[in-house]
Design an enzyme around this catalytic site. Structure first.
Site, mmCIF file in Angstrom:
data_model
loop_
_atom_site.group_PDB
_atom_site.id
_atom_site.type_symbol
_atom_site.label_atom_id
_atom_site.label_comp_id
_atom_site.label_asym_id
_atom_site.label_seq_id
_atom_site.Cartn_x
_atom_site.Cartn_y
_atom_site.Cartn_z
ATOM 1 C CB CYS A 2 -0.941 0.100 1.182
ATOM 2 S SG CYS A 2 -2.089 -1.256 1.289
ATOM 3 N NE ARG A 27 4.571 1.740 -0.009
ATOM 4 C CZ ARG A 27 5.547 1.445 0.809
ATOM 5 N NH1 ARG A 27 6.791 1.545 0.403
ATOM 6 N NH2 ARG A 27 5.309 1.061 2.035
ATOM 7 C CD1 TRP A 73 -0.121 -6.359 -3.041
ATOM 8 C CD2 TRP A 73 -0.445 -6.947 -0.905
ATOM 9 N NE1 TRP A 73 0.210 -7.685 -2.909
ATOM 10 C CE2 TRP A 73 0.026 -8.079 -1.611
ATOM 11 C CE3 TRP A 73 -0.715 -7.082 0.448
ATOM 12 C CZ2 TRP A 73 0.232 -9.310 -1.025
ATOM 13 C CZ3 TRP A 73 -0.517 -8.322 1.045
ATOM 14 C CH2 TRP A 73 -0.047 -9.416 0.316
ATOM 15 C CG ASN A 99 1.507 0.847 4.332
ATOM 16 O OD1 ASN A 99 2.657 1.230 4.270
ATOM 17 N ND2 ASN A 99 1.216 -0.426 4.241
ATOM 18 N N GLY A 100 -0.802 -0.805 6.527
ATOM 19 C CA GLY A 100 -0.491 -1.581 7.730
ATOM 20 C C GLY A 100 -1.654 -2.486 8.079
ATOM 21 C CD GLU A 484 16.852 -13.643 -7.288
ATOM 22 O OE1 GLU A 484 16.221 -14.038 -6.292
ATOM 23 O OE2 GLU A 484 16.580 -12.575 -7.864
ATOM 24 C CE LYS A 488 13.664 -11.936 -9.434
ATOM 25 N NZ LYS A 488 14.109 -11.245 -8.308
ATOM 26 C CD GLU A 491 9.919 -12.115 -7.713
ATOM 27 O OE1 GLU A 491 9.695 -11.303 -6.833
ATOM 28 O OE2 GLU A 491 11.038 -12.209 -8.284
ATOM 29 C CG HIS A 507 18.904 -37.192 -3.195
ATOM 30 N ND1 HIS A 507 19.241 -38.449 -2.755
ATOM 31 C CD2 HIS A 507 20.077 -36.518 -3.355
ATOM 32 C CE1 HIS A 507 20.558 -38.534 -2.629
ATOM 33 N NE2 HIS A 507 21.087 -37.374 -2.988
ATOM 34 C CE LYS A 606 11.669 -2.987 -5.590
ATOM 35 N NZ LYS A 606 12.100 -4.352 -5.903
HETATM 36 C C1 G6P Z 1 9.090 -8.601 -1.911
HETATM 37 C C2 G6P Z 1 9.652 -8.252 -3.265
HETATM 38 C C3 G6P Z 1 10.939 -9.029 -3.502
HETATM 39 C C4 G6P Z 1 11.925 -8.760 -2.390
HETATM 40 C C5 G6P Z 1 11.333 -9.052 -1.016
HETATM 41 C C6 G6P Z 1 12.203 -8.526 0.109
HETATM 42 O O1 G6P Z 1 8.656 -9.917 -1.909
HETATM 43 O O2 G6P Z 1 8.713 -8.533 -4.286
HETATM 44 O O3 G6P Z 1 11.500 -8.644 -4.743
HETATM 45 O O4 G6P Z 1 13.059 -9.534 -2.581
HETATM 46 O O5 G6P Z 1 10.072 -8.400 -0.883
HETATM 47 O O6 G6P Z 1 12.233 -7.125 0.048
HETATM 48 P P1 G6P Z 1 13.327 -6.219 0.689
HETATM 49 O O7 G6P Z 1 12.900 -4.818 0.382
HETATM 50 O O8 G6P Z 1 13.321 -6.499 2.166
HETATM 51 O O9 G6P Z 1 14.632 -6.568 0.078
#
Ligand code: G6P
Length: 611
Positions: A2, A27, A73, A99-100, A484, A488, A491, A507, A606
């Site tokens: 948010c 956000r 969000w 927000n929260g 990672e 990616k 996501e 395994h 994000k």
């Molecule tokens: C969210 C984002 C990710 C990020 C994670 C941690 O899930 O979509 O891309 O890696 O948060 O965020 P930070 O700001 O703590 O690195």
């Protein structure tokens, strides 16, 4: 999670609020809304992205010099107009964006309903505005600021909030508890925002609110008090980056821009921090705790998502070259366990945004135990940066694409710097220190070289984007990178992908392999190359397509793998910085081919400021 923006000044508020919302959209983007105070408060809301709100507003006359807005969000209450912020009290005098999460909202809601308050949404937020209304109606004549203060005393949970009242048309009241909020101080105007990127076009001066603080913003100035009404003195911070760093610069998407920005971002993260001839890292942010760091016997790294994976790579580096026993844990797990920490341990919190709720909570848990806390944070002035004892900034400018890209490669660089820093305090030799420092200096040039293969990777994406599943395999430093790479792809393209340490293939996972299940094998010519090559053979023997990443001039995989991407040669510990680039580009191109919203993938945000 948010985003909030507010404005009070001499300009029409709506365009300023909309611009702020667009910048905060990363956000959360399932609905958006704004409330503007003209002769009375007018509100508009729309489901979906800020664009939908913008289109809707074109048909409405909204005018005023004061307003608040929100991009959501969803946590409590499904995405929809009814649950979009700002929310209002029963009479439509008070409007609030939040927000929260208000944890005790159900209890509060019940008691407010018993007093006759009518709720219009399913959100937790709405209790806040009714609580303020209740305080004002209980004691006639209470100012917005005082009613908000009294209301917040009853609330358990987290909030960054902004509230306005038709009865006090020259005022925005804001408050913060564990969700970011800042006040932008402009010329004859003030802004309120969850993130500095929303105010940077109008001012580079901001006041960061701390937990438990309330801000009262009027044309004549800003007053900050705490929940006990005591005045708090705050100073203005200067934001040292400009708008160009928060724009797309001709790229189709922020994500692509940020992938291509990595040579520069890495250079910025390393700038002034390497003394190559002495094989040393100079980290100003750790200077004050340098002696304490000499004595630590264990480092616990916490983070979420991509930040967590960078920590896993850091663990290999720190143990191999600095000899510091290191553990890496999801912040969300660490905070609920009973971690055994003593004074010889230090906790390092890795976070791009510096606001991730779980990471912050893990950090606070460590602080309660009295151990040294450190941060690798990108967002200057963010909560995690301010709460840690010491830390290192990434200095890569804002990262807007929801999927983290440049922050990841920068975080690995910070781990390499920390390895040098701690290693040279311990047993790392001058010669090895010099090698690491020299190779690190070279990273921007080498990453640029990898980026030149964009077209090759785009072609590979065309071949595989219809796959339903993907494996990513790696060993040692590139095992976390496999995780990672899979993250990616999931996501941003929504292709199901899993990352494995290649040794684990036998395994279980290998049972999945067939001609429709491609594997991306990260196999640079390093100490585990032969093992990786054997794993590739095993997959090919079962008919699985393989894309291999290997070191240039190693042509041994050309015949074996279906597609090969070459990486420049570097130190084994730094290979993930190069190898991540093709993984990011592959995910990007697959997402484009699948017509996904790359910068704002569905269901994600994000900055995850709720648990
Ligand atoms: C969210 C984002 C990710 C990020 C994670 C941690 O899930 O979509 O891309 O890696 O948060 O965020 P930070 O700001 O703590 O690195």
């Amino acid at each position: 999670m948010c985003g909030i923006i507010g404005y009070i000044g001499k300009q029409e508020a709506v365009p300023i609020l909309l611009e702020g919302l667009r910048r905060l959209e990363y956000r959360g983007y399932d609905s958006a809304g704004l409330a503007v105070l003209g002769k009375k408060v007018k509100c508009a809301k729309a489901v979906g992205k800020v664009k939908a709100l913008e289109d809707k507003i074109k048909r409405q006359k909204l005018s005023g010099f004061l307003g608040i807005a929100h991009t959501r969000w969803a946590t409590h209450g499904a995405p929809g107009e009814k649950n979009a912020h700002p929310h209002s009290d029963c009479r439509g005098n008070l409007w609030l964006a939040h927000n929260g999460i208000i944890e005790n909202y159900q209890k509060l809601k019940k008691s407010l309903q018993a007093k006759g308050h009518k709720f219009k949404s399913e959100t937790d937020t709405e209790v806040l505005v009714h609580l303020i209304e209740e305080e004002q109606s209980k004691r006639g004549g209470l100012t917005l600021e005082e009613a908000t203060r009294r209301a917040l005393k009853k609330v358990i949970g987290t909030y960054g909030l902004a509230v306005i009242s038709a009865k006090e048309p020259q005022k925005i009241v804001v408050a913060r508890q564990s969700s970011p909020l800042l006040i932008g101080v402009g010329e004859n105007e003030y802004l309120v925002a969850s993130d500095a990127c929303a105010v940077i076009t109008r001012t580079n001066q901001v006041i960061y609110l701390d937990d438990g603080e309330i801000g009262v913003i009027e044309p004549s100035g800003v007053k900050i008090i705490n929940l006990d009404k005591e005045p708090i003195k705050k100073s203005n911070h200067i934001i040292d980056w400009d708008l160009s760093r928060a724009q797309k610069d001709g790229f189709d998407h922020f994500t692509l821009k940020e992938i291509f920005e990595q040579p520069q971002a890495i250079a910025n993260s390393l700038r002034g921090r390497l003394i190559s001839e002495d094989g040393l890292a100079k980290l100003g942010g750790l200077q004050d705790v340098e002696e304490k760091l000499r004595d630590i016997e264990r480092l616990v790294v916490v983070g979420c998502g991509t930040a967590y994976y960078s920590g896993l790579i850091g663990e290999y580096m720190l143990e191999e070259y600095a000899g510091v026993p290191t553990e890496v844990e999801y912040a969300s797990e660490f905070r609920y366990r009973k971690p055994v920490l003593d004074k010889t341990s230090a906790l390092l919190c890795v976070s791009q945004s510096g606001e991730t709720a779980d990471s912050l909570a893990a950090l606070q848990e460590a602080r309660r135990k009295g151990i040294l806390t450190l941060g690798f944070v990108n967002a200057v002035g963010s909560t995690i940066a301010r709460v840690t004892d010491a830390g290192v900034y990434n200095h890569i400018g804002p990262e807007i694409g929801v999927a983290s890209t440049k922050a990841f490669s920068s975080q690995i660089c910070l781990f390499a710097l920390l390895t040098l820093f701690l290693g040279r305090q311990r047993n790392l030799s001058l010669v090895m220190g010099q090698r690491i420092a020299r190779e690190l200096q070279n990273m921007p040039v080498l990453v640029k070289k990898v980026l030149r293969q964009d077209k090759v990777i785009q072609k590979i994406a065309r071949k595989y984007f219809k796959a339903k599943d993907f494996f990513f395999l790696g060993r040692k430093y590139n095992f976390p990178l496999a995780l990672e790479g899979a993250l990616k792809l999931k996501e941003i393209s929504y292709i199901h992908a899993e990352g494995y340490g290649a040794g684990e293939m036998k395994h279980g996972p290998i049972a999945m392999i067939d001609k429709n299940f491609p594997t991306l094998a990260i196999a640079p010519k390093d100490s585990v190359y032969e093992k990786m090559a054997a794993n590739i053979e095993e997959i090919k023997a079962r008919g699985g397509p393989v894309i291999a990443l290997t070191t240039e001039r190693n042509n041994a995989l050309n015949k074996l793998a279906d597609d090969v991407i070459f990486l420049p040669k570097t130190l084994e510990m730094l290979t993930p910085i190069l190898a991540v680039v093709p993984l990011q580009l592959l995910a990007y191109h697959c997402a484009i081919l699948k017509n996904r919203d790359v910068d704002k993938p569905r269901n994600l945000a994000k900055s995850v400021t709720v648990e």
